[in-house]
Design a protein around this motif. Structure first.
Motif, PDB file in Angstrom:
ATOM      1  N   MET A  31       0.926  -1.186  -0.022  1.00 46.48           N
ATOM      2  CA  MET A  31      -0.008   0.143  -0.048  1.00 46.48           C
ATOM      3  C   MET A  31       0.928   1.199   0.146  1.00 46.48           C
ATOM      4  O   MET A  31       0.585   2.347  -0.815  1.00 46.48           O
ATOM      5  CB  MET A  31      -0.921   0.054   1.059  1.00 46.48           C
ATOM      6  N   PHE A  32       1.976   1.317   0.947  1.00 46.81           N
ATOM      7  CA  PHE A  32       2.859   2.410   0.605  1.00 46.81           C
ATOM      8  C   PHE A  32       4.222   2.129   0.242  1.00 46.81           C
ATOM      9  O   PHE A  32       5.290   2.880   0.751  1.00 46.81           O
ATOM     10  CB  PHE A  32       2.889   2.937   2.431  1.00 46.81           C
ATOM     11  N   GLU A  33       4.251   1.167  -0.459  1.00 44.62           N
ATOM     12  CA  GLU A  33       5.521   0.832  -1.234  1.00 44.62           C
ATOM     13  C   GLU A  33       6.334   1.930  -1.736  1.00 44.62           C
ATOM     14  O   GLU A  33       7.616   1.965  -1.430  1.00 44.62           O
ATOM     15  CB  GLU A  33       5.376  -0.317  -2.213  1.00 44.62           C
ATOM     16  N   GLU A  34       5.891   2.744  -2.395  1.00 41.59           N
ATOM     17  CA  GLU A  34       6.415   3.844  -3.122  1.00 41.59           C
ATOM     18  C   GLU A  34       7.107   4.800  -2.094  1.00 41.59           C
ATOM     19  O   GLU A  34       8.162   5.239  -2.187  1.00 41.59           O
ATOM     20  CB  GLU A  34       5.515   4.602  -4.053  1.00 41.59           C
ATOM     21  N   GLU A  35       6.187   5.255  -1.107  1.00 41.61           N
ATOM     22  CA  GLU A  35       7.006   6.041   0.173  1.00 41.61           C
ATOM     23  C   GLU A  35       7.887   5.169   0.990  1.00 41.61           C
ATOM     24  O   GLU A  35       8.986   5.907   1.171  1.00 41.61           O
ATOM     25  CB  GLU A  35       5.665   6.316   1.109  1.00 41.61           C
ATOM     26  N   ILE A  52      11.720   6.771   1.071  1.00 39.30           N
ATOM     27  CA  ILE A  52      12.240   7.012   2.568  1.00 39.30           C
ATOM     28  C   ILE A  52      13.573   6.348   2.345  1.00 39.30           C
ATOM     29  O   ILE A  52      14.695   7.028   2.947  1.00 39.30           O
ATOM     30  CB  ILE A  52      11.366   6.467   3.694  1.00 39.30           C
ATOM     31  N   LYS A  53      13.630   5.288   1.915  1.00 42.63           N
ATOM     32  CA  LYS A  53      15.026   4.454   2.022  1.00 42.63           C
ATOM     33  C   LYS A  53      16.019   4.791   1.234  1.00 42.63           C
ATOM     34  O   LYS A  53      17.203   4.758   1.544  1.00 42.63           O
ATOM     35  CB  LYS A  53      14.760   2.795   1.969  1.00 42.63           C
ATOM     36  N   LYS A  54      15.473   5.428   0.142  1.00 44.37           N
ATOM     37  CA  LYS A  54      16.495   6.137  -0.809  1.00 44.37           C
ATOM     38  C   LYS A  54      16.855   7.400  -0.283  1.00 44.37           C
ATOM     39  O   LYS A  54      18.248   7.800  -0.545  1.00 44.37           O
ATOM     40  CB  LYS A  54      15.830   6.240  -2.374  1.00 44.37           C
ATOM     41  N   HIS A  55      16.117   8.431  -0.002  1.00 47.31           N
ATOM     42  CA  HIS A  55      16.480   9.611   0.308  1.00 47.31           C
ATOM     43  C   HIS A  55      16.507  10.105   1.868  1.00 47.31           C
ATOM     44  O   HIS A  55      17.022  11.079   2.056  1.00 47.31           O
ATOM     45  CB  HIS A  55      15.402  10.718  -0.315  1.00 47.31           C
ATOM     46  N   GLY A  56      16.008   9.267   2.455  1.00 45.74           N
ATOM     47  CA  GLY A  56      15.899   9.798   4.141  1.00 45.74           C
ATOM     48  C   GLY A  56      16.901   9.264   4.606  1.00 45.74           C
ATOM     49  O   GLY A  56      17.714   8.012   4.587  1.00 45.74           O
ATOM     50  N   ILE A  57      17.737  10.108   5.566  1.00 52.93           N
ATOM     51  CA  ILE A  57      18.780   9.857   6.194  1.00 52.93           C
ATOM     52  C   ILE A  57      18.522   9.233   7.600  1.00 52.93           C
ATOM     53  O   ILE A  57      17.383   9.208   8.130  1.00 52.93           O
ATOM     54  CB  ILE A  57      19.692  11.145   6.512  1.00 52.93           C
ATOM     55  N   THR A  58      19.537   8.652   8.187  1.00 51.47           N
ATOM     56  CA  THR A  58      19.291   7.969   9.285  1.00 51.47           C
ATOM     57  C   THR A  58      19.136   9.065  10.367  1.00 51.47           C
ATOM     58  O   THR A  58      19.967   9.882  10.718  1.00 51.47           O
ATOM     59  CB  THR A  58      20.316   7.042   9.783  1.00 51.47           C
ATOM     60  N   ALA A  59      17.917   9.211  10.950  1.00 51.91           N
ATOM     61  CA  ALA A  59      17.462  10.262  12.003  1.00 51.91           C
ATOM     62  C   ALA A  59      16.457   9.666  12.510  1.00 51.91           C
ATOM     63  O   ALA A  59      15.501   8.697  12.493  1.00 51.91           O
ATOM     64  CB  ALA A  59      17.115  11.730  11.236  1.00 51.91           C
ATOM     65  N   LEU A 103       8.662   4.247   9.001  1.00 51.97           N
ATOM     66  CA  LEU A 103       8.589   2.973   8.278  1.00 51.97           C
ATOM     67  C   LEU A 103       8.050   2.087   8.878  1.00 51.97           C
ATOM     68  O   LEU A 103       7.124   1.125   8.425  1.00 51.97           O
ATOM     69  CB  LEU A 103      10.210   2.517   8.148  1.00 51.97           C
ATOM     70  N   ASN A 104       8.051   1.807  10.330  1.00 55.86           N
ATOM     71  CA  ASN A 104       7.168   0.867  10.897  1.00 55.86           C
ATOM     72  C   ASN A 104       5.817   1.221  10.832  1.00 55.86           C
ATOM     73  O   ASN A 104       4.879   0.213  10.672  1.00 55.86           O
ATOM     74  CB  ASN A 104       7.539   1.052  12.520  1.00 55.86           C
ATOM     75  N   HIS A 105       5.415   2.693  11.122  1.00 58.46           N
ATOM     76  CA  HIS A 105       3.955   2.856  10.667  1.00 58.46           C
ATOM     77  C   HIS A 105       3.486   2.410   9.363  1.00 58.46           C
ATOM     78  O   HIS A 105       2.376   1.993   9.452  1.00 58.46           O
ATOM     79  CB  HIS A 105       3.801   4.395  11.080  1.00 58.46           C
ATOM     80  N   LEU A 106       4.227   2.869   8.414  1.00 59.45           N
ATOM     81  CA  LEU A 106       3.762   2.521   7.007  1.00 59.45           C
ATOM     82  C   LEU A 106       3.756   0.978   6.614  1.00 59.45           C
ATOM     83  O   LEU A 106       3.197   0.563   5.912  1.00 59.45           O
ATOM     84  CB  LEU A 106       4.652   3.179   6.068  1.00 59.45           C
ATOM     85  N   GLY A 107       4.625   0.224   7.579  1.00 60.47           N
ATOM     86  CA  GLY A 107       4.732  -1.179   7.363  1.00 60.47           C
ATOM     87  C   GLY A 107       3.399  -1.657   8.150  1.00 60.47           C
ATOM     88  O   GLY A 107       3.278  -3.193   7.900  1.00 60.47           O
ATOM     89  N   GLY A 108       2.678  -1.003   8.843  1.00 61.95           N
ATOM     90  CA  GLY A 108       1.333  -1.769   9.420  1.00 61.95           C
ATOM     91  C   GLY A 108       1.662  -1.960  10.824  1.00 61.95           C
ATOM     92  O   GLY A 108       0.920  -2.443  11.609  1.00 61.95           O
ATOM     93  N   ALA A 158       5.052   8.416  16.812  1.00 65.02           N
ATOM     94  CA  ALA A 158       4.038   9.024  15.897  1.00 65.02           C
ATOM     95  C   ALA A 158       4.411  10.530  15.898  1.00 65.02           C
ATOM     96  O   ALA A 158       4.690  11.040  14.516  1.00 65.02           O
ATOM     97  CB  ALA A 158       2.540   9.129  16.252  1.00 65.02           C
ATOM     98  N   VAL A 159       4.955  11.218  16.741  1.00 64.56           N
ATOM     99  CA  VAL A 159       5.179  12.626  16.722  1.00 64.56           C
ATOM    100  C   VAL A 159       6.643  12.821  15.924  1.00 64.56           C
ATOM    101  O   VAL A 159       6.849  13.522  15.072  1.00 64.56           O
ATOM    102  CB  VAL A 159       5.391  13.391  18.107  1.00 64.56           C
ATOM    103  N   SER A 160       7.674  11.615  16.349  1.00 69.20           N
ATOM    104  CA  SER A 160       9.043  11.602  15.642  1.00 69.20           C
ATOM    105  C   SER A 160       8.701  11.328  14.180  1.00 69.20           C
ATOM    106  O   SER A 160       9.523  11.698  13.306  1.00 69.20           O
ATOM    107  CB  SER A 160       9.808  10.716  16.171  1.00 69.20           C
ATOM    108  N   ALA A 161       7.952  10.483  14.034  1.00 68.69           N
ATOM    109  CA  ALA A 161       7.590   9.870  12.540  1.00 68.69           C
ATOM    110  C   ALA A 161       7.148  11.332  11.687  1.00 68.69           C
ATOM    111  O   ALA A 161       7.332  11.362  10.479  1.00 68.69           O
ATOM    112  CB  ALA A 161       6.625   8.944  12.363  1.00 68.69           C
ATOM    113  N   LYS A 162       6.106  12.045  12.221  1.00 69.40           N
ATOM    114  CA  LYS A 162       5.392  13.000  11.557  1.00 69.40           C
ATOM    115  C   LYS A 162       6.544  14.040  11.183  1.00 69.40           C
ATOM    116  O   LYS A 162       6.438  14.808  10.226  1.00 69.40           O
ATOM    117  CB  LYS A 162       4.470  13.595  12.334  1.00 69.40           C
ATOM    118  N   CYS A 163       7.532  14.638  12.306  1.00 69.01           N
ATOM    119  CA  CYS A 163       8.574  15.402  11.856  1.00 69.01           C
ATOM    120  C   CYS A 163       9.500  14.793  10.968  1.00 69.01           C
ATOM    121  O   CYS A 163       9.834  15.679  10.142  1.00 69.01           O
ATOM    122  CB  CYS A 163       9.224  15.803  13.518  1.00 69.01           C
ATOM    123  N   PHE A 164       9.619  13.739  10.896  1.00 66.97           N
ATOM    124  CA  PHE A 164      10.715  13.282   9.812  1.00 66.97           C
ATOM    125  C   PHE A 164      10.105  13.345   8.716  1.00 66.97           C
ATOM    126  O   PHE A 164      10.696  13.590   7.559  1.00 66.97           O
ATOM    127  CB  PHE A 164      10.919  11.740  10.180  1.00 66.97           C
TER     128      PHE A 164
END
Length: 79
Positions: A1-5, A9-16, A23-28, A36-42
């Motif tokens: 469902m969120f494979e493209e996102e 993230i894996k291609k452009h997102g830095i380790t932060a 990624l956990n949220h998008l993975g279900g 959730a706050v950290s994920a939204k800021c990211f």
């Protein structure tokens, strides 16, 4: 469902803070409110592609919990 996102993230997102949480949220997986706050800021910061820094959006309701935000002074610090 969120494979493209997830791929973006894996291609452009830095380790932060927030990367794993998003990624956990998008993975279900269930995440905590703090995660959730950290994920939204990211997500909002474009996966921190420009580096780990304060967003400066002090009007955001999540700003007080932003992991890279400026440290807030408590009322007892003479602020």
């Amino acid at each position: 469902m969120f494979e493209e996102e997830i791929a973006s993230i894996k291609k452009h997102g830095i380790t932060a803070k927030g990367r794993t949480e998003l990624l956990n949220h998008l993975g279900g997986k269930r995440i905590t409110l703090r995660q959730a706050v950290s994920a939204k800021c990211f997500e909002c910061m474009g996966y921190f592609a420009d580096g780990r820094q304060d967003c400066g959006i002090k009007g955001c309701p999540l700003y007080p919990w932003m992991v890279y935000g400026q440290k807030k002074k408590s009322k007892g610090d003479g602020a």
